[in-house]
Structure formats: structure tokens, C-alpha cells
Write an enzyme that holds these catalytic residues in place. Sequence first.
Site, PDB file in Angstrom:
ATOM      1  N   ASP A   1      29.497  63.328   1.235  1.00  0.00           N
ATOM      2  CA  ASP A   1      29.782  64.911   1.456  1.00  0.00           C
ATOM      3  C   ASP A   1      30.721  64.625   2.757  1.00  0.00           C
ATOM      4  O   ASP A   1      30.301  64.255   3.913  1.00  0.00           O
ATOM      5  CB  ASP A   1      28.372  65.514   1.888  1.00  0.00           C
ATOM      6  CG  ASP A   1      28.442  66.943   2.285  1.00  0.00           C
ATOM      7  OD1 ASP A   1      29.472  67.627   1.564  1.00  0.00           O
ATOM      8  OD2 ASP A   1      27.644  67.482   2.731  1.00  0.00           O
ATOM      9  N   CYS A  54      30.277  71.066   0.662  1.00  0.00           N
ATOM     10  CA  CYS A  54      29.573  72.533   0.682  1.00  0.00           C
ATOM     11  C   CYS A  54      30.364  73.613   0.562  1.00  0.00           C
ATOM     12  O   CYS A  54      30.108  74.627   0.702  1.00  0.00           O
ATOM     13  CB  CYS A  54      28.701  72.484   1.924  1.00  0.00           C
ATOM     14  SG  CYS A  54      29.654  72.363   3.445  1.00  0.00           S
TER      15      CYS A  54
END
Length: 162
Positions: A1, A54
Amino acid sequence: DVPCGGDGTLRKSPAKLSRWSVAAGLGAHALQLAILLRGAALLRPGGRLVYSTCALDPLQDEAVVSAALQQEPALALLDPAEALPPETLASLRYSRGLSSWAVPHPDFETERAMYRSWEEVPPAVRAPSTAPSAAPAASSGPPRSLLRPTMFPPDEAGSLAL
């Protein structure tokens, strides 16, 4: 991420909306691309690399992935049905990525300009040419929010199956 502009977390953290800016997403692009390309360079032949953010912003998702695929011919984008076990796939909601998007002016809040191709971008907001995988220096040089050619959809974006 990878680090991102955080727009994908606004639902669970609505207070972040007051701190969100176009520049944050633009600024994350070069760093994300550098991280993805470095990860690819460290991958052994036949290995797997998962890129995730995200963010909902195509400049941090589709643009980064398409630029990496263009710059690193050994990379291939896998369909989730090929890459994941059936039990994981059964609980996963996903859809194809975008094949076209517009890139906002770094000062979008005042300028309100969007660009569909690199050729439309005024020289004043273009990042200087650097190595394609180079992340901008943190302490010197132009702001990371200047526009880069890798932020735009490639001509063959539809064939990349993003």
C-alpha cells in the site's frame, strides 16, 4: 500500500475532506510510480507484486499502473480471476479500471483547468524531464505537484485492461 492522497478514506474519516487538495494527489503520483518500479526491480522472475492505494484518483491508480507497464516490459497485469484463489475471489468486489481520465491543473481550486493530453499542458505547470522512474527530491527542485507525461492515459490504455 503506497502513500496516497487519501481520498479513498473520506467515508470513514470525513474530517480529512477539509485537508484534501488536488495537489496531494498530483504530488503522490511520482513517488508511487517510483515505489512501484523499485518493487518491480526487486522482484524475482515469475514473482508477484501487488500495487494498492486507498485512493480513488486515476492519477494514483490507473496512471501509475499504466506508466509502470509501459516502462517495465517484464510486468504484466493479471486479472483477479487468474491471480486469486476462488474462495478469495468469491468475497471480492472489483471492477475494471478507467481507460481515460483528465488531469487537473496543479492550482485547480483557482484555475479550474483540466487536461486530456500532455500536449495541452502549459509549460509553466510541466515538471522538468527526469528519468521516468525517478521520484522527485524532497528538499530541492520543483514542487511534486507539477504535471508529468506519466499522469495521462497512454494511447493504448484500453488494451492494457486496467
